[in-house]
Motif scaffolding. Structure first.
Motif, short mmCIF file in Angstrom:
data_model
loop_
_atom_site.label_atom_id
_atom_site.label_comp_id
_atom_site.label_asym_id
_atom_site.label_seq_id
_atom_site.Cartn_x
_atom_site.Cartn_y
_atom_site.Cartn_z
N PRO A 69 11.79 4.97 0.93
CA PRO A 69 11.78 4.05 2.07
C PRO A 69 10.37 3.66 2.51
O PRO A 69 9.43 4.47 2.47
CB PRO A 69 12.49 4.86 3.17
CG PRO A 69 13.31 5.86 2.44
CD PRO A 69 12.54 6.22 1.20
N THR A 70 10.24 2.42 2.94
CA THR A 70 8.95 1.91 3.41
C THR A 70 9.03 1.64 4.91
O THR A 70 8.94 0.50 5.36
CB THR A 70 8.55 0.64 2.64
OG1 THR A 70 9.65 -0.30 2.67
CG2 THR A 70 8.20 0.95 1.21
N SER A 96 0.84 -1.20 0.00
CA SER A 96 0.00 0.00 0.00
C SER A 96 0.87 1.24 0.00
O SER A 96 2.04 1.21 0.42
CB SER A 96 -0.88 -0.01 1.25
OG SER A 96 -1.49 1.24 1.49
N VAL A 97 0.28 2.35 -0.43
CA VAL A 97 0.94 3.64 -0.23
C VAL A 97 1.23 3.87 1.25
O VAL A 97 2.18 4.56 1.62
CB VAL A 97 0.07 4.79 -0.79
CG1 VAL A 97 -1.27 4.88 -0.06
CG2 VAL A 97 0.79 6.13 -0.71
N GLY A 98 0.43 3.24 2.11
CA GLY A 98 0.62 3.38 3.54
C GLY A 98 1.90 2.78 4.06
O GLY A 98 2.29 3.05 5.20
N ALA A 99 2.58 1.96 3.27
CA ALA A 99 3.86 1.40 3.70
C ALA A 99 4.98 2.43 3.66
O ALA A 99 6.02 2.27 4.32
CB ALA A 99 4.23 0.21 2.82
N TYR A 100 4.80 3.51 2.90
CA TYR A 100 5.88 4.47 2.73
C TYR A 100 6.13 5.31 3.98
O TYR A 100 5.20 5.65 4.73
CB TYR A 100 5.57 5.40 1.56
CG TYR A 100 5.84 4.77 0.20
CD1 TYR A 100 7.12 4.35 -0.14
CD2 TYR A 100 4.82 4.61 -0.72
CE1 TYR A 100 7.37 3.77 -1.38
CE2 TYR A 100 5.06 4.04 -1.96
CZ TYR A 100 6.34 3.61 -2.28
OH TYR A 100 6.59 3.03 -3.50
N SER A 101 7.39 5.66 4.17
CA SER A 101 7.77 6.62 5.19
C SER A 101 7.28 8.01 4.79
O SER A 101 7.00 8.26 3.61
CB SER A 101 9.30 6.65 5.34
OG SER A 101 9.80 5.37 5.68
N PRO A 102 7.14 8.93 5.74
CA PRO A 102 6.76 10.30 5.37
C PRO A 102 7.67 10.85 4.28
O PRO A 102 8.87 10.59 4.25
CB PRO A 102 6.94 11.07 6.69
CG PRO A 102 6.69 10.04 7.74
CD PRO A 102 7.26 8.76 7.21
#
Length: 353
Positions: free
Chosen positions: A128-129, A110-116
């Protein structure tokens, strides 16, 4: 080709089944779900199984591809339950794929895996995830990315793909999306484009969305083409105050993100809605994704714009749309949504697929 799909009865799963059924090279699909639906899909046999408990190796044996979609959004108030499925269940799936000798694995990241990340430019799959720490969903997605990294190192002969889509909308998932994120108190009969003249919107929020059918097509391509690695999946345009306001023909009322988060926290703690404030944090902090690799290497193109997907979801909410599977059933919340109220509004597991 034989394809096994875990979590096949949900929003993404049903779109994946429909896309795979149109693929000539796919002869048989096994849809794995904890609650077997009455609805049938072409080429698909349903199998009742739980990724936390069942003998997955036996189910996967003889498959050419396993697509792992099974995931929990609720209960948002008990991370022990969600993590057991999201992280523990994924670890069991990956282990069973290796032991069963399956040649290809496609995982729903998911896009939610990405770091800010940056909000003014798009990033590719090398970003980075590490996730957004205040969101349990994001933490779990990031943790499973590490599990998949180790799986790839230990099983180099298995073709591994991870898709990282944005928000996934379709009319048939509207009732499930309302239950998971909005709760029983939302008056969906008022959810009409024509009724929204003023749109409250967190200042600075920019996110991406994609239609469920387009996501299903991305999984079909990932399962049947000789590709590997990560692919960002999202439709144009980026959804911000301007594009959402234009889609709804509404005047946007900018809100301070801190005030929105405080309201989200208070309403969640009071059990007025099931979504913890970490979801807003994730939406405000994750980067905008560049989908060039999906277009050039996967051969994927979105047939629907993000605005079309959003408007279809809005229509589905107004019409109380659903599909004939347990998680997507429009009547799953019960008459007057009593099941959702008895669950504690995000306090118990009512949505597992």
């Amino acid at each position: 080709m034989r394809v096994v799909v875990t979590g096949a009865s949900g929003n993404v799963g049903t779109s994946v089944l429909e896309a795979l059924s149109r693929e000539p090279s796919v002869e048989r699909i096994v849809g794995v779900a904890r609650r077997v639906p009455q609805r049938s899909f072409a080429k698909t046999d349903w199998m009742r199984a739980d990724v936390c408990e069942s003998d997955l190796e036996a189910i996967f044996r003889g498959a050419d591809v396993v697509i792992h979609l099974a995931w929990l959004i609720q209960p948002s108030r008990d991370e022990r339950v969600t993590r057991a499925v999201n992280v523990g269940g994924s670890a069991r799936v990956f282990d069973a794929v290796a032991r069963a000798g399956v040649p290809a694995l496609v995982y729903a990241s998911s896009v939610g895996a990405y770091s800010p990340g940056p909000r003014d430019r798009a990033v590719d799959e090398s970003w980075p995830t590490g996730g957004v720490r205040s969101s349990f969903y994001s933490r779990h997605k990031a943790e499973v990315e590490r599990l998949l990294d180790r799986f790839q190192t230990s099983n180099p002969k298995v073709r591994s793909v991870r898709l990282r889509p944005g928000l996934i909308f379709k009319s048939g998932a509207a009732s499930e999306i309302r239950r998971l994120f909005m709760g029983p108190l939302l008056p969906t009969r008022l959810m009409r484009r024509e009724s929204i003249a003023l749109l409250p919107f967190p200042r600075g929020l920019r996110t991406q969305a994609v239609h469920g059918e387009d996501v299903g097509e991305a999984y079909r391509l990932a399962a049947t083409r000789a590709v590997s690695g990560a692919f960002n999946i999202a439709a144009d345009p980026v959804l911000d105050a301007e594009t959402v306001g234009r889609a709804l023909d509404a005047l946007v009322l900018p809100l301070l993100p801190g005030a929105v988060r405080a309201a989200a926290w208070a309403s969640w703690k009071l059990r007025l809605q099931p979504t913890s404030p970490g979801w807003l944090d994730m939406g405000m902090q994750t980067p905008i994704m560049d989908v060039t690799r999906a277009r050039s290497e996967l051969g994927w193109e979105a047939a629907f714009s993000s605005q079309q997907a959003l408007l279809e979801l809005l229509r589905g909410l107004h019409e109380r749309d659903g599909m004939g599977t347990p998680p997507l059933d429009a009547a799953a919340g019960g008459r007057l949504r009593w099941r959702e109220l008895l669950s504690g509004v995000g306090g118990r597991d009512r949505t597992r697929v």
